[in-house]
Design an enzyme around this catalytic site. Structure first.
Site, PDB file in Angstrom:
ATOM      1  N   GLN A  21      -3.485   7.970  77.465  1.00  0.00           N
ATOM      2  CA  GLN A  21      -3.925   7.098  78.551  1.00  0.00           C
ATOM      3  C   GLN A  21      -5.428   7.161  78.772  1.00  0.00           C
ATOM      4  OE1 GLN A  21      -1.619   9.621  81.468  1.00  0.00           O
ATOM      5  NE2 GLN A  21      -3.343   9.104  82.796  1.00  0.00           N
TER       6      GLN A  21
ATOM      7  N   CYS B 206      -0.309   6.948  83.797  1.00  0.00           N
ATOM      8  CA  CYS B 206       0.731   7.839  83.278  1.00  0.00           C
ATOM      9  C   CYS B 206       2.133   7.319  83.550  1.00  0.00           C
ATOM     10  CB  CYS B 206       0.561   9.227  83.868  1.00  0.00           C
ATOM     11  SG  CYS B 206       0.615   9.262  85.684  1.00  0.00           S
TER      12      CYS B 206
ATOM     13  N   HIS C  32       1.309  12.970  88.695  1.00  0.00           N
ATOM     14  CA  HIS C  32       1.396  12.623  87.276  1.00  0.00           C
ATOM     15  C   HIS C  32       2.850  12.383  86.900  1.00  0.00           C
ATOM     16  CE1 HIS C  32      -0.292  12.294  83.304  1.00  0.00           C
ATOM     17  NE2 HIS C  32       0.358  13.337  82.815  1.00  0.00           N
TER      18      HIS C  32
ATOM     19  N   ASN D 205       3.484  14.398  77.087  1.00  0.00           N
ATOM     20  CA  ASN D 205       2.400  13.974  77.956  1.00  0.00           C
ATOM     21  C   ASN D 205       1.738  12.732  77.365  1.00  0.00           C
ATOM     22  OD1 ASN D 205       0.549  14.013  80.060  1.00  0.00           O
ATOM     23  ND2 ASN D 205       0.102  16.179  79.857  1.00  0.00           N
TER      24      ASN D 205
END
Length: 459
Positions: free
Chosen positions: A80, A86, A380, A401
């Site tokens: 990102q 996210c 997040h 992630n």
């Protein structure tokens, strides 16, 4: 003579004489620090190596294996970059898990830029509608100031992502690739905030002077058009249709022809988005477990689904997430990401950093107190892609992630189960997986929390 002090200043003047930081007090603090060898040692270490390296609990760090008994990921992570997308990345990563199989490819990404464009434009319209609806309140009203302060961030929630996909569809990354501004949103967002705060002033003035609904609608539509122009300049113009063709990993070419984003969503996203519900762990007892929650003024698409949570125990969240992964499906989740984290190593554990040992100061708080006093909230969203199960209980979790492949295991992180208890707040699971009483509870009217409540934090 009449005092010009505010009430708070008057209180301090009358009651705080002994609280003044005098030169003698400051000298005593300096002398005490210099006489404390542990404090001086910590100073020497932290000023050279940084807090994270000094505070890491080495024995705890090396005790966390990165292997898991159930692992779904065999792909590369997305990135990102300097944006807060996210929640969109995690949702699209969930979608692509099955889409890759359908296409017969190992590597595939949906366009995160396309999703952000439409979220931003829809959120402009949502904000302007809120401005008109609150125009009768003073400009320094708490809700008005909150809406103006929070306008046009990048973060979002699961329901908001689904609103965008249902209405605007999805496209492969090649149909709307990344731009400089999609990967670094600060400049674009600043321009949009200026546009919207100016628009808020103008719309409030129109309401104050008695403008009718037609005039207000025309003014709002003009601002939406300005926002569309700004977004297009920064992100590119989203395609109304595109030519879709791909080659699978066996070398076979597939030529489909022109599709709309809505066509692509219908044909290539097999995740049944309407079946999902978000479970949250709100630890405050005044918000009962087993009851739905919503957040006032939180959303993006007018007419879309509201943000809706079902408040449950964290143990149930873990069980349902574990069951989903064991059954072969990743899990979207939201957390307070920066707490007790070694970013380079890609590790989380509740006791990974011994900050109290470094500072010689007590810092521990319960999850409830961290939420209540502003120390913890959702920051997040990521994807759970693996779990290590021992005797039917999760021991650690593997996480995809969206920070690129430089940290952890090529961008995949390992979460000790202790960290899930303390810092995970939300998971999206299938409604059918819930116990019957909780499925029934979803039909109850939700408890509406104010816009500034911590549960309204955007991942």
């Amino acid at each position: 003579m009449t005092s010009t002090l505010s009430p708070a200043e008057t209180d301090r003047a009358e009651n705080g004489e002994e609280a003044v930081l005098t030169p003698a007090t400051l000298q005593a603090l300096a002398d005490g620090f210099a006489a404390d060898p542990r404090a001086v040692l910590a100073q020497n270490a932290v000023t050279r190596a940084g807090l994270e390296q000094v505070a890491v609990n080495h024995a705890r760090q090396v005790s966390i294996s990165t292997t898991v008994s159930h692992r779904l990921d065999d792909w590369t992570v997305a990135n990102q970059k300097k944006s807060g997308r996210c929640w969109l990345f995690a949702a699209l990563n969930l979608f692509r898990f099955e889409t890759r199989k359908q296409l017969g490819v190992k590597t595939f990404e949906f366009s995160q830029n396309h999703a952000m464009f439409w979220d931003k434009l829809e959120r402009v319209n949502y904000f302007l509608t809120d401005v008109i609806g609150t125009a009768g309140r003073p400009a320094d009203d708490r809700l008005v100031t909150f809406l103006l302060a929070e306008v046009m961030g990048d973060g979002g929630q699961w329901n908001m992502a689904m609103n965008v996909f249902r209405k605007h569809g999805v496209v492969p990354k090649e149909a709307m690739p990344e731009t400089e501004s999609s990967s670094a949103t600060a400049v674009m967002n600043r321009s949009l905030r200026t546009l919207l705060r100016r628009a808020a002033r103008d719309l409030r003035d129109l309401v104050a002077t008695g403008a009718d609904e037609q005039a207000l609608a025309a003014a709002r539509e003009a601002v939406v058009a300005d926002a569309y122009r700004i977004l297009s300049i920064h992100l590119g113009t989203p395609p109304s249709s595109f030519d879709w063709q791909w080659r699978d990993d066996e070398g076979e070419n597939h030529q489909v022809g022109r599709l709309t984003p809505q066509d692509f969503f219908r044909l290539y996203v097999s995740v049944p988005v309407d079946e999902y519900v978000c479970l949250v762990d709100d630890p405050r007892p005044e918000h009962p477990k087993g009851h739905p929650l919503t957040i006032e003024h939180l959303g993006n698409v007018i007419g879309g689904e509201p943000v809706l949570y079902l408040n449950t125990e964290v143990e149930l969240m873990k069980k349902l997430a574990m069951d989903a992964i064991v059954a072969g499906e990743p899990v979207w989740f939201g957390c307070d990401v920066a707490q007790q984290m070694l970013r380079t190593d890609g590790l989380w554990a509740a006791d990974l950093l011994d900050l109290e040992g470094v500072y010689g100061t007590e810092l521990a708080m319960s999850k409830e107190d961290r939420v209540r006093y502003g120390e913890s909230l959702m920051t997040h969203a990521m994807l759970l892609t693996g779990v290590d199960v021992v005797d039917g209980v999760p021991r650690r979790w593997r996480v995809e992630n969206s920070w690129g492949d430089e940290h952890g295991d090529k961008g995949f992180f390992t979460m000790d189960d202790s960290w899930f208890n303390e810092y995970v707040f939300e998971v999206a699971v299938r409604r059918s997986a819930l116990p019957e009483p909780l499925q029934a509870a979803l039909a109850e009217p939700p408890l509406a929390l104010p816009a500034w409540d911590p549960m309204g934090a955007l991942a």
